[in-house]
Design a protein around this motif. Structure first.
Motif, short mmCIF file in Angstrom:
data_model
loop_
_atom_site.label_atom_id
_atom_site.label_comp_id
_atom_site.label_asym_id
_atom_site.label_seq_id
_atom_site.Cartn_x
_atom_site.Cartn_y
_atom_site.Cartn_z
N LYS A 148 20.10 -11.22 101.64
CA LYS A 148 20.13 -9.95 102.38
C LYS A 148 21.18 -9.65 103.34
CE LYS A 148 15.14 -10.82 102.96
NZ LYS A 148 14.09 -11.02 103.81
N ASP A 149 22.16 -10.52 103.22
CA ASP A 149 23.40 -10.73 104.24
C ASP A 149 24.54 -9.77 103.56
OD1 ASP A 149 21.91 -12.32 105.99
OD2 ASP A 149 22.96 -14.18 105.22
N THR A 150 24.49 -9.26 102.25
CA THR A 150 25.54 -8.59 102.08
C THR A 150 24.79 -7.42 101.26
OG1 THR A 150 25.53 -9.55 99.53
CG2 THR A 150 26.90 -10.66 101.31
N THR A 151 25.85 -6.29 101.32
CA THR A 151 25.18 -4.78 100.33
C THR A 151 25.03 -5.09 99.11
OG1 THR A 151 27.44 -4.20 100.44
CG2 THR A 151 26.49 -3.57 102.28
N LYS A 152 25.72 -6.15 98.47
CA LYS A 152 25.55 -6.28 97.21
C LYS A 152 23.98 -7.07 96.54
CE LYS A 152 29.19 -8.79 97.17
NZ LYS A 152 30.14 -9.66 96.67
N GLY A 153 23.72 -7.57 97.79
CA GLY A 153 22.29 -8.38 97.52
C GLY A 153 22.34 -9.70 97.06
#
Length: 65
Positions: free
Chosen positions: A36-41
């Motif tokens: 959940k820590d990146t916008t890429k998933g």
């Protein structure tokens, strides 16, 4: 080597050519993990330990396990 934009399956270990900040290149065994820590998933992680892998991945090849 993977020259297209197709990513490996989650948790599949790949041999990657990676670039450091000083432009040197080295190979690492890494895997793609859900996050959940990146916008890429997703994020790259080391193959054997659960930690974020921060080098730039230039290319990768899947391993026949």
């Amino acid at each position: 080597m993977n020259n297209n934009n197709e990513l490996p399956a989650l948790n599949q270990i790949v041999k990657a050519v990676c670039k450091r900040g000083n432009d040197s290149k080295e190979e690492h065994l890494i895997r793609r993990i859900k996050t959940k820590d990146t916008t890429k998933g997703w994020q790259w992680s080391h193959a054997e330990i659960d930690t974020y892998f921060t080098l730039e991945v230039i290319s990768f090849e899947t391993l026949n396990n």
